[in-house]
Scaffold this active site. Structure first.
Site, PDB file in Angstrom:
ATOM      1  N   HIS A 129      60.302  56.560  17.600  1.00  0.00           N
ATOM      2  CA  HIS A 129      61.700  56.299  16.171  1.00  0.00           C
ATOM      3  C   HIS A 129      61.525  57.123  15.561  1.00  0.00           C
ATOM      4  O   HIS A 129      62.530  58.182  15.107  1.00  0.00           O
ATOM      5  CB  HIS A 129      60.694  55.220  15.813  1.00  0.00           C
ATOM      6  CG  HIS A 129      60.754  54.860  15.048  1.00  0.00           C
ATOM      7  ND1 HIS A 129      62.004  53.808  14.365  1.00  0.00           N
ATOM      8  CD2 HIS A 129      60.899  55.756  13.225  1.00  0.00           C
ATOM      9  CE1 HIS A 129      62.239  53.876  13.500  1.00  0.00           C
ATOM     10  NE2 HIS A 129      61.732  54.861  12.322  1.00  0.00           N
ATOM     11  N   GLU A 130      60.280  58.343  15.098  1.00  0.00           N
ATOM     12  CA  GLU A 130      60.144  59.482  14.083  1.00  0.00           C
ATOM     13  C   GLU A 130      61.012  60.761  14.084  1.00  0.00           C
ATOM     14  O   GLU A 130      62.047  60.721  13.785  1.00  0.00           O
ATOM     15  CB  GLU A 130      59.593  59.882  13.780  1.00  0.00           C
ATOM     16  CG  GLU A 130      58.294  58.197  12.942  1.00  0.00           C
ATOM     17  CD  GLU A 130      58.863  58.241  11.897  1.00  0.00           C
ATOM     18  OE1 GLU A 130      59.772  59.136  11.033  1.00  0.00           O
ATOM     19  OE2 GLU A 130      58.268  56.686  11.671  1.00  0.00           O
ATOM     20  N   HIS A 157      64.209  60.022  13.473  1.00  0.00           N
ATOM     21  CA  HIS A 157      65.034  60.433  12.035  1.00  0.00           C
ATOM     22  C   HIS A 157      65.705  62.052  11.979  1.00  0.00           C
ATOM     23  O   HIS A 157      66.469  62.544  11.203  1.00  0.00           O
ATOM     24  CB  HIS A 157      64.442  60.186  11.553  1.00  0.00           C
ATOM     25  CG  HIS A 157      63.344  58.220  11.158  1.00  0.00           C
ATOM     26  ND1 HIS A 157      64.975  57.835  10.281  1.00  0.00           N
ATOM     27  CD2 HIS A 157      62.539  57.606  10.416  1.00  0.00           C
ATOM     28  CE1 HIS A 157      63.952  56.966   9.572  1.00  0.00           C
ATOM     29  NE2 HIS A 157      63.775  56.028  10.465  1.00  0.00           N
ATOM     30  N   HIS A 182      68.714  63.169  12.997  1.00  0.00           N
ATOM     31  CA  HIS A 182      69.494  62.372  12.287  1.00  0.00           C
ATOM     32  C   HIS A 182      69.556  63.842  11.306  1.00  0.00           C
ATOM     33  O   HIS A 182      70.432  64.362  10.620  1.00  0.00           O
ATOM     34  CB  HIS A 182      68.872  61.707  11.440  1.00  0.00           C
ATOM     35  CG  HIS A 182      70.261  60.838  10.909  1.00  0.00           C
ATOM     36  ND1 HIS A 182      70.108  59.503   9.998  1.00  0.00           N
ATOM     37  CD2 HIS A 182      71.125  61.078  10.878  1.00  0.00           C
ATOM     38  CE1 HIS A 182      71.233  59.260   9.585  1.00  0.00           C
ATOM     39  NE2 HIS A 182      71.899  59.903  10.081  1.00  0.00           N
TER      40      HIS A 182
HETATM   41 ZN   LIG Z   1      62.107  55.175  10.384  1.00  0.00          ZN
END
Ligand SMILES: [Zn+2]
Length: 718
Positions: free
Chosen positions: A505-506, A509, A512
């Site tokens: 998940h991280e 980011h 991104h």
């Molecule tokens: Zn998050």
């Protein structure tokens, strides 16, 4: 979670008070206030690769002078823009603002990253002292009438300025930021607003500092190994190590994670200890004493309601949501109300299964919150014939990072990673990687900070030390933070399913941030609406259990044997298991957040009424199912004190986009460069330079469909 503190300018113009926050303002910072800026490491951009921070040169005493000098410099730059005799142009006003405040940005970026990841008493004192000053600094810019007049003039003729799409959007964004920060208020109301912002900044700092101290103070100390029966050897070793760190040799410390639920609850056979752990968790910061947050929660809700009224909004949620993709309170309430009844019904069915298991074992008690995880594990192992402990030997830290997270990024985007040891770090646990694009050109620097520490806040988050921007020619320096208990020296770090999921998940980011390819810093990377920012990171979670990826990283830490296909199949099949619980606890927190932010100032309770307010809110929303407490309770709900105020719904909101995007990947053959490049091209590289929902359409080819989410969470009509 995405830590949004990176861009000092964005922060300078956002009304939403920053999620750093402060203590009593009196304490002077432990610095020589007039230290010579010439030798201050923040005075100039770092000369390390990609302007990577010179952590070896940065000392606590450098922060306050850099903040003071940075605010002075920024103010002078802004005054020069506002007072200019020349008529406003895009370059002399908007671009000039984008370029301003660099010293302050460098100092605050490092400071607030460290205050989350590696704090100390000095940093806390500086934070307390600086929070109201920074708030006042932001207001002085956002509420400067001459400056706003120039922005307004440009905004009014934005179609005739000959700007490209990103430039025009930048003018619009600045105008909106100023208006939302109070630029159109009367001078009397501006003065009121400044007072509210300063008070909020101080309260929020106090909340976050209380949280860290309360988490440490509430950790459960266990005297004998006997009581820990059921816990894995690694978890016991980590608990012994945590005790040693606290000079409690021979004892065991179960550190608390941010959430109401605690991982050890799934393992501990000793019901009394489970109860003790659960209660330590859910009563955090609401049982009196030094670190009680109830008064802060009540005060913050009241001031936010007052501020929203001052700004002409019904309530704080209305103010916040207007600038999100959701747009309105009604849209959020409708979505949450659409999901809640089915989620609670599922949780009740799951509870019946758990009770049946308790009865089968002749437990002789009613299911309580501290029993849920433990019996869920039993039911899971019966239904799917595996349990968590079978997975952990396959989830070794280095394998997960390099052969899982990085491998997926290689397959999808052609990225490669090379660890380097020559750059300074703020803690020896931090690892640094150069990130190369498919053409071998360096794209970014990536910091991996996965271990828990007493001086690190709970949860997991990504942040940026340097943001990409074409205007400055800067490249991203991005970090990921997790809270994995550190094993004793020489022992392997075996991760849980959730921790591996969080790592993916991280890293979503991080991608991104790393893929950002925009001109203006205001739009860099994750500078997108709050209810959109979780979407790319959620999509990246899909690769954790993707068979080709999982087989590559999930290798037994001792034998190197790949995880058996049969176990992979079971893990994948079990993903809908316990979703009633997961969705209900999440919705409980999301509805609580909305309740706190959909009130008028006169409806805010006193400190003593905070828990009653919470209970009433959960009841009203129909999510008051006792065995499933909300994922966070008000007194330790850090998200809503910081940047996720009225925004915790964002996770399920963006999960609609996530689930629909996962379908797209599946429809198009799954893991491939072609698919990854399409996602990068249309969405991950665009930051906030294009309207968020347009980006989704560019990627997906149509508007989002809610069905994949309902399916995933088991919420479809029966
Ligand atoms: Zn998050």
């Amino acid at each position: 979670m995405k830590n949004r503190l990176a861009l000092a300018l964005a922060l300078a113009l956002g009304l939403a008070a920053p999620s750093f926050a402060a203590d009593k303002p009196a304490q002077p910072a432990p610095t020589a206030a007039k230290a010579d800026m010439a030798t201050n490491p923040f005075a100039k951009p770092s000369t390390l690769p990609f302007q990577y921070p010179a952590f070896d040169k940065i000392k606590n005493e450098h922060f306050a002078p850099a903040f003071e000098a940075g605010m002075t410099e920024h103010r002078a730059e802004i005054d020069a823009i506002a007072d200019a005799k020349d008529a406003p142009t895009f370059d002399n006003t908007i671009v000039a603002m984008e370029k301003s405040g660099q010293l302050l940005n460098r100092a605050t970026t490092v400071f607030f990253n460290l205050s989350g990841a590696n704090t100390n008493d000095d940093i806390e004192k500086i934070q307390s002292e600086m929070a109201p000053k920074l708030s006042a600094h932001q207001d002085a810019i956002a509420l400067n009438p001459k400056l706003f007049a120039r922005v307004q003039a440009l905004y009014d003729k934005r179609d005739t300025l000959g700007l490209d799409a990103e430039g025009k959007r930048l003018v619009e964004r600045y105008y909106t930021d100023f208006v939302r920060a109070g630029a159109k208020l009367s001078e009397a109301d501006k003065a009121k607003l400044k007072g509210m912002n300063a008070e909020l900044a101080t309260l929020q700092t106090q909340f976050s500092q209380n949280m860290l101290k309360e988490n440490n103070a509430s950790a459960v100390i266990v005297d004998s190994k006997d009581e820990l029966k059921g816990m894995s050897d690694e978890a016991i070793a980590a608990a012994a190590e945590a005790a040693k760190q606290r000079k409690l040799d021979g004892k065991y410390v179960i550190a608390l994670q941010n959430t109401s639920g605690q991982p050890a609850l799934a393992q501990l056979q000793n019901r009394a200890l489970r109860e003790r752990l659960q209660k330590a968790s859910v009563t955090r910061a609401s049982h009196g004493g030094e670190f009680d947050n109830r008064a802060i929660v009540a005060k913050v809700a009241k001031i936010r309601a007052e501020r929203a009224a001052l700004m002409g909004y019904e309530n704080h949620a209305a103010y916040t949501l207007e600038d999100e993709t959701a747009k309105t309170v009604k849209a959020v309430n409708d979505r949450l109300a659409q999901l809640a009844p089915a989620a609670v019904a599922n949780a009740k069915k799951e509870a019946a299964d758990l009770q049946a298991m308790i009865d089968k074992e002749k437990g002789g008690f009613q299911l309580a919150p501290w029993d849920w995880s433990y019996y869920a594990e039993k039911v899971r192992s019966e239904k799917y014939s595996f349990d968590e402990s079978q997975l952990r030997p396959y989830f070794e830290y280095d394998n997960v990072l390099k052969n899982g997270v990085f491998f997926a990024a290689n397959k999808l985007y052609g990225l490669s990673f090379k660890e380097r040891k020559d750059l300074p770090v703020y803690n020896p646990d931090v690892r640094v990687f150069d990130v190369f694009d498919a053409d071998n050109k360096q794209l970014a620097i990536f910091l991996v900070d996965w271990y828990a520490r007493d001086n690190k806040r709970g949860g997991a988050w990504m942040n940026e030390y340097v943001s990409q921007s074409g205007l400055f020619g800067t490249h991203p320096v991005v970090a990921n933070h997790l809270n994995i208990p550190k094993p004793p020296q020489g022992e392997p770090t075996l991760m849980t399913f959730d921790e591996v999921n969080t790592a993916f998940h991280e890293f979503g980011h991080a991608l991104h941030g790393m893929f950002s390819n925009v001109k203006y810093p205001r739009f860099s990377g994750t500078s997108v609406p709050r209810d959109f920012v979780e979407y790319p990171s959620q999509v990246n979670e899909m690769w954790m259990t993707w068979p080709e990826i999982m087989k590559n990283y999930a290798k037994h830490y001792k034998t190197g044997a790949p995880i058996p296909q049969e176990l992979v199949d079971k893990v994948v099949a079990a993903q809908k298991f316990n979703q009633g619980f997961a969705t209900t606890e999440y919705l409980g927190a999301a509805l609580l957040d909305q309740s706190w932010h959909q009130i008028k100032a006169n409806q805010a309770p006193e400190a003593a009424g905070v828990l009653d307010f919470e209970a009433a809110a959960l009841k009203k929303a129909g999510v008051d199912f006792a065995p499933v407490p909300p994922r966070y309770r008000s007194s330790y709900f850090s998200h809503i004190m910081g940047g996720y105020a009225a925004g915790y719904y964002a996770y399920i909101w963006s999960e609609v986009l996530d689930a629909d995007s996962v379908e797209w990947f599946k429809e198009n053959g799954g893991l491939s460069r072609k698919n990854g490049d399409h996602f990068r091209q249309t969405l991950l590289s665009r930051g906030g330079s294009v309207d968020a929902m347009q980006l989704f359409k560019d990627f997906r080819g149509r508007d989002p469909d809610v069905k994949p989410l309902l399916e995933r969470r088991g919420l479809t009509a029966k």
